[in-house]
Scaffold this motif. Structure first.
Motif, short mmCIF file in Angstrom:
data_model
loop_
_atom_site.label_atom_id
_atom_site.label_comp_id
_atom_site.label_asym_id
_atom_site.label_seq_id
_atom_site.Cartn_x
_atom_site.Cartn_y
_atom_site.Cartn_z
N LEU A 407 0.86 -1.20 0.00
CA LEU A 407 0.00 0.00 0.00
C LEU A 407 0.89 1.24 0.00
CD1 LEU A 407 -2.92 1.25 0.32
CD2 LEU A 407 -2.36 1.43 2.75
N THR A 408 0.63 2.15 -0.94
CA THR A 408 1.38 3.41 -1.02
C THR A 408 0.40 4.51 -1.43
OG1 THR A 408 1.94 3.53 -3.40
CG2 THR A 408 3.24 2.01 -2.05
N PRO A 409 0.81 5.77 -1.31
CA PRO A 409 0.03 6.81 -1.99
C PRO A 409 0.15 6.60 -3.51
CG PRO A 409 1.58 7.76 -0.41
CD PRO A 409 1.97 6.33 -0.60
N THR A 410 -0.80 7.14 -4.27
CA THR A 410 -0.69 7.04 -5.73
C THR A 410 0.20 8.14 -6.29
OG1 THR A 410 -2.96 6.18 -5.80
CG2 THR A 410 -1.99 6.86 -7.89
N ALA A 411 0.02 9.36 -5.79
CA ALA A 411 0.77 10.51 -6.30
C ALA A 411 1.24 11.36 -5.13
CB ALA A 411 -0.11 11.34 -7.24
N PRO A 412 2.31 12.13 -5.32
CA PRO A 412 2.85 12.91 -4.20
C PRO A 412 2.07 14.18 -3.88
CG PRO A 412 4.24 13.16 -6.15
CD PRO A 412 3.20 12.15 -6.50
N SER A 413 1.01 14.46 -4.66
CA SER A 413 0.19 15.64 -4.39
C SER A 413 -1.18 15.44 -4.98
CB SER A 413 0.83 16.89 -5.03
OG SER A 413 0.69 16.82 -6.45
N ALA A 414 -2.11 16.34 -4.64
CA ALA A 414 -3.38 16.39 -5.36
C ALA A 414 -3.14 17.06 -6.71
CB ALA A 414 -4.40 17.17 -4.53
N ALA A 415 -4.19 17.20 -7.51
CA ALA A 415 -4.07 17.83 -8.82
C ALA A 415 -3.49 19.24 -8.68
CB ALA A 415 -5.43 17.89 -9.50
N PHE A 416 -2.59 19.58 -9.58
CA PHE A 416 -2.03 20.94 -9.62
C PHE A 416 -2.70 21.68 -10.77
CE2 PHE A 416 0.74 17.70 -11.46
CZ PHE A 416 0.79 18.08 -12.80
N ALA A 417 -2.54 23.00 -10.78
CA ALA A 417 -3.15 23.80 -11.84
C ALA A 417 -2.37 23.61 -13.14
CB ALA A 417 -3.17 25.28 -11.44
N LEU A 418 -3.08 23.69 -14.26
CA LEU A 418 -2.42 23.65 -15.55
C LEU A 418 -1.43 24.81 -15.63
CD1 LEU A 418 -5.53 22.86 -17.78
CD2 LEU A 418 -3.66 21.30 -17.21
N GLY A 419 -0.23 24.52 -16.11
CA GLY A 419 0.80 25.56 -16.21
C GLY A 419 1.74 25.62 -15.03
N GLU A 420 1.32 25.05 -13.88
CA GLU A 420 2.15 25.16 -12.67
C GLU A 420 3.50 24.46 -12.79
OE1 GLU A 420 -0.93 25.83 -8.91
OE2 GLU A 420 0.05 23.89 -9.13
#
Length: 494
Positions: A407-420
């Protein structure tokens, strides 16, 4: 109508058509209308309402004669990496603008044979290269989600299967196909609050799927819940003699085998995945996931995957190397774009065609790949990466001596804004830090939504399993799904 048909998932549509609660035509019409009304999301490159309605009519006839198929009446989205006969297939690149294959990919053919209908071809990162759906030649896909801070920044739906994740989350289709080379099913699923599974390498045929990195690419399903993923995967998977890496195995009855009872199972928590600078919310969700799996009866132990820290650099040598080889076929000669300047020779035509046809990220990866395969650097980079890949796979094998699943997180963050992150390729590549190791090892892995962050955006948990143990992965996903009770959905603004 008692319920909005577009709120129904695969199982509910299949069962409702079967028992006569509604007709397949009604379902298809509802989704076709939803797709047509969702232009601001830019999830579809091509819409195919006629395909969806024809399949629906066939399903309604089949019900009348008692010959329903497993997916009769279910309209789906098809990632525009799968060749569809007579329907434009572009891999979201100008290089294949207007290309209409004369054949059908094995996975899409399997789905049509199972009775599914196609709502259209879904947008993606160009040639599946990207983690944000910002590299498509047909424009960015916009996530249906918004932060709850009052700002309405357009958010990334993840990538490369961002059209698939956005469309499912926005209720434009109950399920869709994705492909996963280093996380391209799992990371977009996490960003948009849906489920997606990358099966064991070789479980789904790659024949007729536009190639990125052939030793890593694997088709898989994306849907709103675990059961729907199991139903889709059963229809998609199976041996295919046209794919030399296809596994000659029977397809298990994954849906029938679903069970959220994890008694007797041991889940490993890889300590190397606790990376520096990980947001507290991701850490907290991971701990919550551990508690949920314990509640489902699982034993939880810490394990070590020591070569994890080399996974990203290894991936970003091997995948571009294979891409540079695979994309050499786009030369302006046989199909797709041809740019022929006045007085040009063959070499000039190749160069002009590739300059015009490939986007910046694709060119970047081709150049990296060509470099690491070149005479002076082959041993230093490509051969080294292959050796490290073997060590990463061995880490997993050693972990399986202590546990059944990870078991792990899927991604290191939530969604970021386009362009970020668009100006910083390395920041973008870090999105794949948790998904790439299992891709390098060819293992089945799934993302399921676990909760929301402080901004009201979805966060995913990832389950990784032993080779061929999709059932174990799906079951652990179901255990989390039942305990997370995730029902959040994006507010409609499009």
């Amino acid at each position: 109508m008692m319920t909005d048909l577009t709120d129904l998932g695969v199982a509910a549509i299949r069962d409702g058509v079967r028992d006569g609660s509604f007709s397949a035509r009604e379902v298809a019409t509802a989704f076709v209308d939803a797709v047509a009304a969702a232009k601001p999301l830019n999830a579809f490159i091509v819409e195919t309402p006629e395909h969806a309605l024809a399949a629906a009519d066939a399903a309604d006839q089949a019900r009348a004669t008692g010959e329903l198929k497993p997916l009769s009446g279910v309209p789906i989205g098809m990632k525009d990496l799968f060749c569809t006969e007579g329907v434009q297939t572009t891999a979201a690149s100008n290089m294949l603008g207007g290309f209409k294959p004369t054949y059908e990919s094995t996975v899409s053919a399997n789905l049509w044979t199972a009775g599914a209908g196609m709502l259209g071809k879904l947008n993606l990162d160009q040639f599946a290269m990207g983690s944000s759906n910002e590299t498509s030649a047909f424009g960015n896909v916009i996530s249906p989600w918004r932060r709850n801070d009052g700002g309405n920044a357009a958010l990334a739906p993840g990538g490369s299967s961002g059209g698939s994740s956005a469309a499912i989350s926005a209720r434009l289709c109950p399920a869709a196909t994705g492909t996963d080379t280093g996380g391209s099913i799992r990371q977009p699923a996490a960003f948009t609050g849906i489920s997606g599974i990358k099966p064991t390498y070789g479980r789904c045929s790659r024949w007729g799927v536009v190639a990125f990195a052939s030793s890593l690419d694997q088709p898989g399903p994306m849907a709103r819940d675990v059961r729907d993923c199991a139903i889709m995967l059963e229809a998609m998977a199976g041996f295919d003699a046209k794919d030399s890496t296809s596994l000659q195995l029977n397809v298990p009855a994954w849906e029938a085998g679903l069970s959220a009872d994890l008694r007797g199972k041991t889940v490993g928590i890889p300590k190397e995945y606790r990376v520096d600078g990980m947001p507290a919310e991701i850490e907290a969700l991971w701990d919550q996931g551990i508690a949920w799996l314990k509640d489902a009866g699982a034993n939880v132990v810490e394990v070590s995957l020591p070569h994890t820290r080399y996974a990203l650099p290894t991936y970003y040598i091997i995948a571009p190397a294979e891409a540079s080889s695979n994309l050499a076929r786009y030369d302006g000669v046989r199909y797709g774009l041809r740019d022929l300047p006045d007085g040009a020779n063959l070499q000039d035509m190749y160069a002009a065609t590739r300059a015009a046809g490939f986007g910046a990220e694709v060119k970047r990866r081709i150049m990296i790949g060509t470099y690491v395969l070149s005479a002076g650097f082959y041993d230093a980079y490509y051969n080294q990466a292959q050796k490290v890949r073997a060590l990463i796979a061995r880490d997993f094998d050693e972990a399986w001596a202590k546990c059944d699943l990870l078991l792990t997180p899927t991604a290191p963050s939530a969604a970021f804004a386009l362009g970020e992150k668009a100006d910083d390729p390395l920041a973008m590549y870090l999105n794949d830090v948790f998904t790439v190791p299992s891709s390098l090892a060819g293992l089945p892995a799934m993302s399921v939504p676990g909760g929301l962050d402080a901004q009201g955006l979805p966060l995913g948990l990832q389950i990784i399993g032993k080779a061929l143990d999709e059932q174990g992965v799906l079951n652990a996903g179901l255990a989390i799904e039942q305990r997370a009770g995730f029902t959040a959905r994006p507010g409609k603004w499009w």
